[in-house]
Structure formats: structure tokens, C-alpha cells
Write an enzyme that holds these catalytic residues in place. Sequence first.
Site, PDB file in Angstrom:
ATOM      1  CB  VAL A 199      56.878  41.318  46.987  1.00 23.48           C
ATOM      2  CG1 VAL A 199      57.644  42.630  46.927  1.00 23.48           C
ATOM      3  CG2 VAL A 199      56.641  40.752  45.596  1.00 23.48           C
ATOM      4  CB  CYS A 200      60.561  41.841  51.416  1.00 21.00           C
ATOM      5  SG  CYS A 200      60.902  42.452  53.087  1.00 21.00           S
ATOM      6  CG  PHE A 201      59.423  46.606  51.161  1.00 21.41           C
ATOM      7  CD1 PHE A 201      59.332  47.625  52.082  1.00 21.41           C
ATOM      8  CD2 PHE A 201      60.642  45.947  51.028  1.00 21.41           C
ATOM      9  CE1 PHE A 201      60.431  48.003  52.850  1.00 21.41           C
ATOM     10  CE2 PHE A 201      61.741  46.314  51.787  1.00 21.41           C
ATOM     11  CZ  PHE A 201      61.627  47.345  52.704  1.00 21.41           C
ATOM     12  CE  LYS A 231      58.566  45.061  55.309  1.00 25.74           C
ATOM     13  NZ  LYS A 231      58.380  43.629  54.981  1.00 25.74           N
TER      14      LYS A 231
END
Length: 276
Positions: free
Chosen positions: A142-144, A158
Site C-alpha cells: 500500500v503506497c500510503f 503521509k
Amino acid sequence: MTKWRLISDPPADGPANMALDEAILERAAASPVEPTLRLYGWETATLSLGSRQPASGSHELGWLLDRGLGLVRRPTGGRAVLHEHERTYAVVARLDAPPFDGGVIATYRTLAATLVRALELLGLPARAGDAPSDPGPGADPVCFARPGPLEIEVDGRKVIGSAQLRRRGAFLQHGSILLRADAARWSAAIGREADPAAFAGIEDLLGRRVRVDELDAALVAAFEERLGARFERAEYGDAERLRAAELRCWKYDSGAWTFEGRIGERERRWGTGIGS
């Protein structure tokens, strides 16, 4: 002052958005043109995967569609992002002229400082890390899930995640600017628990609504201040629109690309310049 092209698009679906970003990159790679800042939204919530991210860790398309979500694979790297309650930016420029004539880290750092300034203009004490890093194959998908180096955070949470692609003397960097964060929605889309303490939207942090035009104005002002950009509002050229339509047809609407990150044989026959 350097002339920049500013494109502000209405919300579109995932394949259209990714095809337009890549078409702008191809234009810049083919000839010396002015940099472009594109600002856009998503007409439906969409889960995007990084170009090399396995799709096996994400839900099948049917599961997403049943819940009104789309699925697309980006041309850039990075990890999964749920595009909802956000504004997306894309910067495309040549690599043979300032301020982007340094290496990858220098380009990330330049744009990170600009994004930080945009959030400061909105009243947020943002910061960026020192240098980008590759999270490796075992990293969170997951990017965040966590702030990364040279990604933008406020109080350790973030708020902007970005990814970059370089091609034949030009680059594309695009990223998601969260307006509101919904950890439960992210958890449902990704299929695993998302930590609500890891990320936040700028509206969550400011405690008020932020209009799209207000955010866009802050971004434009930051680019003007930090990079000496002189913006001219513009539309796509005919060649860009045609190329975006082709890219959508043979790449971003393709199951081979979306689920496997590869160009299928049928798409290979249809496309031009594939693999470049």
C-alpha cells in the site's frame, strides 16, 4: 521565468488518466517542448497498481466492480493507491534543461520542495524526506502505508505519494494529493488493514474543506515561486489525443497489462512504439 503548459482536466476514469499522462510523456520524449503540469481527478474510485507490482495481492476486478471501484496499472512504479477524495498532479518535462537536468534524486528533491511549498501556502507544516529508496519486494503493497523518503508528510502522516518514469530524455512524475483519508475504505479496496495513523488528507489536517481550485492555485503558486514557471493554460494537441486513445485501447484497457504488467500479443500488433 520558464514557460510551462498548464492543463486542468475534469475527472476521468483510470485508463483515460494513465493514457493521457503517458501521451504527454511521449510528446516530451520526441522533441524539446515546454514542461507540462497536469491537474486532474477520478470520476470513480479507482485502485491503481505500480507498473511492476503483482496484482495477486489485490482483489479481482469483479470484486472491485461490485463495490463501484475501478482498477488500473500505472506506467510508473510504486505501490497501490486508492484514488478517491484526492487531487492528482502530473509533471512532464525534458531532462536536458534546468531545473530537471540532474539525476533521479535531484528531480524528486526539486519537486518535493515544490509540493511542500504548496502545502505551506495552504497552512500546513509539510516536510519531505532526504532521498528516495526502493522498498524492495517484501515491502507493504500500500503506497500510503508509511511515509517514504522524499515523500510529503505532515506530523509523520503521509499526505502526498508520488512515482516517476523516465523515457528517452524526458520524465513523468505523478502523484496523489489526499484531500480526505478513509482508512476503512482503503482497507476494503486493498484487501488488508490500512493503518489510519500512517496517512491523512489535507482537509483532515486543516479541519476544513479545501476546494479544488484553492488547491490548484496553491500548486501553481508554488511552481511559480520555486521553479520560475510561467504558466499558460492549454489544451491537448491532436497528436496527443490520438496517442492517448491508442494507449488506452491497447494498453490501459488490456487485461494483460492490468493484471500481469505486460503487453499482450494482440496489443503489440495494435500499438506503435510499444516497448520503448
